[in-house]
Design a protein around this motif. Structure first.
Motif, PDB file in Angstrom:
ATOM      1  N   TYR A  33      -4.123  -6.237   4.079  1.00  0.00           N
ATOM      2  CA  TYR A  33      -3.872  -5.695   2.753  1.00  0.00           C
ATOM      3  C   TYR A  33      -4.513  -6.579   1.679  1.00  0.00           C
ATOM      4  N   THR A  34      -5.826  -6.497   1.594  1.00  0.00           N
ATOM      5  CA  THR A  34      -6.564  -7.238   0.580  1.00  0.00           C
ATOM      6  C   THR A  34      -6.520  -6.473  -0.740  1.00  0.00           C
ATOM      7  N   GLY A  61      -2.626  -6.640  -5.664  1.00  0.00           N
ATOM      8  CA  GLY A  61      -2.757  -8.091  -5.825  1.00  0.00           C
ATOM      9  C   GLY A  61      -1.610  -8.833  -5.180  1.00  0.00           C
ATOM     10  N   ASP A  62      -1.430 -10.083  -5.578  1.00  0.00           N
ATOM     11  CA  ASP A  62      -0.397 -10.943  -5.013  1.00  0.00           C
ATOM     12  C   ASP A  62       0.768 -11.106  -5.989  1.00  0.00           C
ATOM     13  N   SER A  63       1.952 -11.311  -5.414  1.00  0.00           N
ATOM     14  CA  SER A  63       3.136 -11.632  -6.200  1.00  0.00           C
ATOM     15  C   SER A  63       3.866 -12.778  -5.507  1.00  0.00           C
ATOM     16  N   THR A  64       4.338 -13.723  -6.292  1.00  0.00           N
ATOM     17  CA  THR A  64       5.115 -14.837  -5.752  1.00  0.00           C
ATOM     18  C   THR A  64       6.595 -14.540  -5.943  1.00  0.00           C
ATOM     19  N   ILE A  65       7.318 -14.477  -4.827  1.00  0.00           N
ATOM     20  CA  ILE A  65       8.740 -14.168  -4.846  1.00  0.00           C
ATOM     21  C   ILE A  65       9.471 -15.248  -4.059  1.00  0.00           C
ATOM     22  N   PHE A  70       3.489 -12.654  -1.538  1.00  0.00           N
ATOM     23  CA  PHE A  70       3.487 -11.316  -0.966  1.00  0.00           C
ATOM     24  C   PHE A  70       2.325 -10.523  -1.542  1.00  0.00           C
ATOM     25  N   ARG A  71       1.802  -9.584  -0.755  1.00  0.00           N
ATOM     26  CA  ARG A  71       0.848  -8.613  -1.266  1.00  0.00           C
ATOM     27  C   ARG A  71       1.623  -7.439  -1.854  1.00  0.00           C
ATOM     28  N   SER A 208      -9.615   2.669   2.716  1.00  0.00           N
ATOM     29  CA  SER A 208     -10.746   1.813   2.348  1.00  0.00           C
ATOM     30  C   SER A 208     -10.210   0.401   2.191  1.00  0.00           C
ATOM     31  N   ILE A 209     -10.646  -0.494   3.056  1.00  0.00           N
ATOM     32  CA  ILE A 209     -10.193  -1.878   3.034  1.00  0.00           C
ATOM     33  C   ILE A 209     -11.234  -2.729   2.329  1.00  0.00           C
ATOM     34  N   ASN A 210     -10.819  -3.350   1.260  1.00  0.00           N
ATOM     35  CA  ASN A 210     -11.719  -4.157   0.452  1.00  0.00           C
ATOM     36  C   ASN A 210     -11.963  -5.502   1.128  1.00  0.00           C
ATOM     37  N   GLN A 211     -13.202  -5.754   1.448  1.00  0.00           N
ATOM     38  CA  GLN A 211     -13.550  -7.032   2.060  1.00  0.00           C
ATOM     39  C   GLN A 211     -13.699  -8.082   0.973  1.00  0.00           C
TER      40      GLN A 211
END
Length: 211
Positions: A33-34, A61-65, A70-71, A208-211
């Motif tokens: 999960y990019t 994007g990312d989240s800090t929990i 986490f994505r 569609s997976i973003n590289q």
């Protein structure tokens, strides 16, 4: 406890005994999960054709929990948070969950272990509340198949893992089974490809997976 993406999410390491095959090292490839990746799903209700449609999940994007990264996965109806620890455990955090009047501020569950064998199972315990009434729900995950191939809408997936999720509730000291909630399928290099429930099926149509 179910939903379109309720993947509905600590395992003590055991010493390898002589002659046993050591666990496969996880590469987190069942949750690629990019940021910017997009997954389009069809949702079909067999008993109510009006409750049929599609939805898109986007990795924003990312989240800090609680100090962990986490994505963040968002759709029109839900936001979930996904994390893989590199030791075979995949976690999902869901906030503000409600079910038949019961609610939970947040639930964190291990929804997948990619380095255990078919038949392996594990549990998570969550508490839900309705006013002053609190209930303990036990979520049990069982690997039903592993390393199989699965075709969906002309897309061929390999190294698929199937995980059945069942639930039970503790009431007045007695554990009452709620049966199987869903069976989820995850493909290596792709992630979630199908959710099978009693009257609902969700399948991945495009991604569609973003590289």
């Amino acid at each position: 406890m179910s939903g379109s993406l309720l993947l509905l999410w600590a395992c003590k390491k055991e010493l390898s005994r002589e002659g046993e095959v050591p666990p496969v090292v996880s590469t987190c490839s069942y949750a690629p999960y990019t940021a910017g990746s997009v997954f389009n799903y069809d949702h079909i209700n067999s008993s109510n054709p009006l409750d049929t449609g599609f939805f898109t999940v986007t990795v924003t994007g990312d989240s800090t929990i609680n100090g962990q990264t986490f994505r963040k996965l968002t759709s029109d109806t839900a936001t979930t948070y996904d994390r893989c620890d590199g030791n075979g455990n995949y976690y999902q955090l869901v906030k503000g969950l409600s079910f038949e009047g019961y609610t939970a501020d947040s639930i964190v569950s291990v929804y997948l272990k990619d380095n255990v064998n078919t038949g392996a199972s594990w549990t998570d315990t969550v508490t839900v509340r309705k006013g002053s009434d609190a209930q303990t729900v036990i979520l049990t995950y069982t690997v039903t198949q592993k390393g199989v191939q699965k075709s969906i809408y002309g897309l061929d997936f390999t190294n698929v893992i199937g995980v059945a999720l069942s639930a039970s509730v503790k009431f007045l000291g007695t554990t009452i089974s709620l049966g199987t909630v869903a069976t989820n399928y995850y493909a290596e290099g792709v992630g979630l490809i199908e959710i099978d429930q009693a009257e609902d099926t969700t399948r991945l149509r495009q991604y569609s997976i973003n590289q």
